[in-house]
Motif scaffolding. Structure first.
Motif, PDB file in Angstrom:
ATOM      1  N   PHE A 157      -3.268   4.061   6.684  1.00  0.00           N
ATOM      2  CA  PHE A 157      -2.102   3.789   5.855  1.00  0.00           C
ATOM      3  C   PHE A 157      -2.151   4.658   4.603  1.00  0.00           C
ATOM      4  N   GLU A 158      -1.030   5.285   4.284  1.00  0.00           N
ATOM      5  CA  GLU A 158      -0.928   6.115   3.090  1.00  0.00           C
ATOM      6  C   GLU A 158      -0.646   5.216   1.878  1.00  0.00           C
ATOM      7  N   ILE A 159      -1.290   5.538   0.756  1.00  0.00           N
ATOM      8  CA  ILE A 159      -1.122   4.761  -0.469  1.00  0.00           C
ATOM      9  C   ILE A 159      -0.112   5.458  -1.379  1.00  0.00           C
ATOM     10  N   SER A 160       0.859   4.709  -1.882  1.00  0.00           N
ATOM     11  CA  SER A 160       1.852   5.257  -2.802  1.00  0.00           C
ATOM     12  C   SER A 160       1.191   5.671  -4.116  1.00  0.00           C
ATOM     13  N   GLU A 161       1.741   6.702  -4.758  1.00  0.00           N
ATOM     14  CA  GLU A 161       1.230   7.145  -6.056  1.00  0.00           C
ATOM     15  C   GLU A 161       1.323   6.023  -7.090  1.00  0.00           C
ATOM     16  N   GLU A 162       2.342   5.169  -6.943  1.00  0.00           N
ATOM     17  CA  GLU A 162       2.489   4.026  -7.838  1.00  0.00           C
ATOM     18  C   GLU A 162       2.228   2.757  -7.045  1.00  0.00           C
ATOM     19  N   SER A 163       0.985   2.352  -7.022  1.00  0.00           N
ATOM     20  CA  SER A 163       0.579   1.188  -6.241  1.00  0.00           C
ATOM     21  C   SER A 163      -0.331   0.292  -7.079  1.00  0.00           C
ATOM     22  N   TYR A 164      -0.505  -0.953  -6.600  1.00  0.00           N
ATOM     23  CA  TYR A 164      -1.210  -1.939  -7.407  1.00  0.00           C
ATOM     24  C   TYR A 164      -2.184  -2.760  -6.571  1.00  0.00           C
ATOM     25  N   PHE A 165      -3.288  -3.146  -7.214  1.00  0.00           N
ATOM     26  CA  PHE A 165      -4.120  -4.225  -6.698  1.00  0.00           C
ATOM     27  C   PHE A 165      -3.490  -5.540  -7.156  1.00  0.00           C
ATOM     28  N   VAL A 166      -3.561  -6.563  -6.306  1.00  0.00           N
ATOM     29  CA  VAL A 166      -3.121  -7.898  -6.709  1.00  0.00           C
ATOM     30  C   VAL A 166      -4.322  -8.822  -6.567  1.00  0.00           C
ATOM     31  N   MET A 167      -4.811  -9.318  -7.721  1.00  0.00           N
ATOM     32  CA  MET A 167      -5.997 -10.159  -7.719  1.00  0.00           C
ATOM     33  C   MET A 167      -5.793 -11.322  -8.682  1.00  0.00           C
ATOM     34  N   ASP A 168      -6.006 -12.533  -8.191  1.00  0.00           N
ATOM     35  CA  ASP A 168      -5.817 -13.743  -8.998  1.00  0.00           C
ATOM     36  C   ASP A 168      -4.416 -13.809  -9.592  1.00  0.00           C
ATOM     37  N   GLY A 169      -3.448 -13.311  -8.824  1.00  0.00           N
ATOM     38  CA  GLY A 169      -2.062 -13.384  -9.252  1.00  0.00           C
ATOM     39  C   GLY A 169      -1.644 -12.308 -10.229  1.00  0.00           C
ATOM     40  N   GLU A 170      -2.577 -11.421 -10.641  1.00  0.00           N
ATOM     41  CA  GLU A 170      -2.258 -10.363 -11.591  1.00  0.00           C
ATOM     42  C   GLU A 170      -2.292  -9.004 -10.897  1.00  0.00           C
ATOM     43  N   GLU A 171      -1.401  -8.125 -11.351  1.00  0.00           N
ATOM     44  CA  GLU A 171      -1.323  -6.788 -10.772  1.00  0.00           C
ATOM     45  C   GLU A 171      -2.040  -5.784 -11.679  1.00  0.00           C
ATOM     46  N   VAL A 172      -2.871  -4.950 -11.051  1.00  0.00           N
ATOM     47  CA  VAL A 172      -3.568  -3.877 -11.758  1.00  0.00           C
ATOM     48  C   VAL A 172      -3.213  -2.566 -11.069  1.00  0.00           C
ATOM     49  N   GLN A 173      -2.620  -1.653 -11.812  1.00  0.00           N
ATOM     50  CA  GLN A 173      -2.166  -0.411 -11.195  1.00  0.00           C
ATOM     51  C   GLN A 173      -3.347   0.461 -10.780  1.00  0.00           C
ATOM     52  N   ILE A 174      -3.259   0.995  -9.567  1.00  0.00           N
ATOM     53  CA  ILE A 174      -4.278   1.905  -9.049  1.00  0.00           C
ATOM     54  C   ILE A 174      -4.103   3.264  -9.712  1.00  0.00           C
ATOM     55  N   ALA A 175      -5.201   3.872 -10.138  1.00  0.00           N
ATOM     56  CA  ALA A 175      -5.140   5.147 -10.843  1.00  0.00           C
ATOM     57  C   ALA A 175      -5.612   6.282  -9.949  1.00  0.00           C
TER      58      ALA A 175
ATOM     59  N   ASP B 182      -9.794   5.760   0.286  1.00  0.00           N
ATOM     60  CA  ASP B 182      -9.893   6.739  -0.791  1.00  0.00           C
ATOM     61  C   ASP B 182      -8.659   6.521  -1.669  1.00  0.00           C
ATOM     62  N   LEU B 183      -8.878   5.875  -2.791  1.00  0.00           N
ATOM     63  CA  LEU B 183      -7.764   5.513  -3.673  1.00  0.00           C
ATOM     64  C   LEU B 183      -7.694   6.415  -4.902  1.00  0.00           C
ATOM     65  N   GLU B 184      -8.380   7.557  -4.830  1.00  0.00           N
ATOM     66  CA  GLU B 184      -8.341   8.486  -5.960  1.00  0.00           C
ATOM     67  C   GLU B 184      -7.766   9.842  -5.580  1.00  0.00           C
ATOM     68  N   HIS B 185      -8.261  10.430  -4.489  1.00  0.00           N
ATOM     69  CA  HIS B 185      -7.874  11.794  -4.135  1.00  0.00           C
ATOM     70  C   HIS B 185      -6.872  11.851  -2.979  1.00  0.00           C
ATOM     71  N   GLN B 186      -7.293  11.424  -1.789  1.00  0.00           N
ATOM     72  CA  GLN B 186      -6.421  11.534  -0.624  1.00  0.00           C
ATOM     73  C   GLN B 186      -5.460  10.358  -0.483  1.00  0.00           C
ATOM     74  N   MET B 187      -5.731   9.282  -1.200  1.00  0.00           N
ATOM     75  CA  MET B 187      -4.845   8.118  -1.270  1.00  0.00           C
ATOM     76  C   MET B 187      -4.507   7.547   0.113  1.00  0.00           C
ATOM     77  N   PHE B 188      -5.526   6.994   0.776  1.00  0.00           N
ATOM     78  CA  PHE B 188      -5.306   6.346   2.071  1.00  0.00           C
ATOM     79  C   PHE B 188      -6.279   5.183   2.222  1.00  0.00           C
ATOM     80  N   ILE B 189      -5.996   4.347   3.199  1.00  0.00           N
ATOM     81  CA  ILE B 189      -6.887   3.252   3.571  1.00  0.00           C
ATOM     82  C   ILE B 189      -6.792   3.067   5.082  1.00  0.00           C
ATOM     83  N   THR B 190      -7.918   2.916   5.734  1.00  0.00           N
ATOM     84  CA  THR B 190      -7.924   2.687   7.182  1.00  0.00           C
ATOM     85  C   THR B 190      -8.586   1.341   7.478  1.00  0.00           C
ATOM     86  N   GLY B 191      -8.190   0.750   8.595  1.00  0.00           N
ATOM     87  CA  GLY B 191      -8.775  -0.532   8.947  1.00  0.00           C
ATOM     88  C   GLY B 191      -8.217  -1.074  10.245  1.00  0.00           C
ATOM     89  N   TYR B 192      -8.717  -2.221  10.645  1.00  0.00           N
ATOM     90  CA  TYR B 192      -8.295  -2.901  11.876  1.00  0.00           C
ATOM     91  C   TYR B 192      -7.508  -4.143  11.483  1.00  0.00           C
TER      92      TYR B 192
END
Length: 420
Positions: free
Chosen positions: A137-155, A116-126
């Motif tokens: 894992f808790e997601i920081s308010e200022e976090s980014y996707f990294v794809m093809d070497g470019e960063e896109v800020q998560i909103a 949930d990268l919009e409201h509760q800001m977390f990600i779970t996995g193995y």
């Protein structure tokens, strides 16, 4: 070349200030603005400052501010997807590596179970397919996707357009056209401060070199008291009287340096449409003052706004033909003509175009700012927003129709300016 430069500067400035209005008020509302663009199509130039990418694009047909949440996010994480995680000093995720994970050997690799990268800001996995321990894992308010070497800020949702109040959203949209009116006012103000502003007094302004006025002995600053015995109370009175008497001798009584003089002037004839009018080669008088320039800025902006709205009304009622509309080609051709008259007239032309851009964008048509404001009005009345998919479809159809209209107008411009 000068016309091309003038057109690029004027059109670029109008679009820049329009989009700047959107950007400033969106940021004031806390909306994440991913991109501020002048033009459409492929990028020519781009740079990032803070969370916004500023770009200049190939096609000079407008611009846009891409606000988070207005369009579906380009990157989506699905269950079963393997991603890499990087962490900040507080142990929160600040980078999610989507691909090319081998370039980030320090990233923690997990198979996503839920996110949930919009409201509760977390990600779970193995951590691995053999791992039975589900990690969160808790997601920081200022976090980014990294794809093809470019960063896109998560909103996060609180940074998205839809999360803001109706008033904040409406202001972020209305600010674009508003900035065009402000720009026009500033241009008129600067003109008034630099060159003065026209006044409606019966006084001779600047005289042309070969006009009837200078040949007859009139001078700049002469105050016209009467023409053929009729009292002149304003510049408008002077112009109307002269225009009615082409090639007819007129008796001017003027005041100069405290003395009264009688001067005979014969207006030359000039063809305007189907009518012949009289002219004597004199400009309207001007004055210079700060307060007067401010007042003139408001008056000019209001006057041109009123005239453009009146013209649009006649277009809607059929009094004007669609063939009279102009697009980029027509604006370029007109800019070429105006540029030959000097910087003063070019500046007034820019102000007129700015007002026109502001008014057109406020029309209640889909894909325009005015169309979006209509949806906000509907939301205010019914107490809840219109379905985003339905609104998006309406704007898409509206945009397609506007592009069709643009093609028609452009073809009309080509025929009018280049094929006749």
């Amino acid at each position: 070349m000068n016309t091309i430069i003038a057109f690029i500067v004027i059109f670029g400035a109008l679009v820049f200030f329009h989009e700047l209005g959107h950007l400033v008020f969106a940021k004031r509302a806390g909306i994440m603005c991913r991109e501020f663009a002048i033009g459409f199509g492929p990028k020519i130039l781009s740079f990032r400052k803070n969370e916004t990418v500023y770009t200049i694009r190939l096609l000079p047909l407008g611009g846009f501010v891409r606000m988070a949440g207005e369009d579906p996010e380009m990157i989506e994480i699905k269950p079963g997807q393997v991603v890499g995680l990087k962490f900040d000093q507080d142990g929160k995720v600040n980078r999610i590596i989507i691909n090319n994970k081998d370039q980030h050997p320090d990233a923690k690799s997990i198979e996503v179970e839920q996110s949930d990268l919009e409201h509760q800001m977390f990600i779970t996995g193995y951590e691995s397919m053999m791992d039975e321990q589900l990690e969160r894992f808790e997601i920081s308010e200022e976090s980014y996707f990294v794809m093809d070497g470019e960063e896109v800020q998560i909103a996060p949702y609180n940074r998205q357009f839809a999360s803001k109040t109706l008033g904040q959203r409406a202001m972020a949209i209305f600010a674009g056209p508003l900035m065009n009116f402000i720009l026009a006012f500033v241009i008129f103000l600067v003109i008034g401060l630099a060159a003065g502003y026209s006044i409606d007094k019966p006084i001779m302004g600047e005289l042309t070199k070969d006009g009837s006025a200078i040949k007859s002995g009139l001078q700049t600053g002469d105050k016209v008291q009467t023409i053929d015995g009729s009292a002149m109370k304003s510049w408008t009175d002077v112009v109307k009287t002269i225009q009615k008497h082409p090639e007819e001798e007129l008796s001017f009584k003027v005041e100069r340096d405290g003395k009264t003089k009688d001067i005979s002037v014969t207006p030359e004839s000039k063809k305007v449409g189907n009518e012949t009018i009289g002219i004597i080669g004199v400009y309207q008088p001007v004055e210079k003052s700060v307060l007067g320039a401010v007042k003139n800025g408001f008056v000019e902006t209001y006057t041109f706004t009123k005239e453009i709205i009146t013209g649009l009304g006649k277009l809607i009622t059929g009094q004007f033909s669609i063939k009279m509309l102009s697009g980029p080609v027509g604006i370029y051709a007109s800019t070429d003509q105006v540029a030959q008259s000097g910087i003063y007239y070019l500046a007034k032309w820019a102000a007129l175009l700015s007002i026109n851009l502001g008014i057109v964008n406020l029309l209640p048509l889909p894909a325009l700012d005015g169309g979006r404001l209509v949806f906000f009005l509907v939301e205010a009345v019914r107490g809840k927003p219109v379905d985003r998919q339905k609104e998006g479809l309406v704007h898409f159809i509206g945009f397609a129709l506007l592009m069709l209209l643009m093609l028609v107008v452009t073809w009309n411009d080509i025929q009018r300016f280049f094929l006749q």
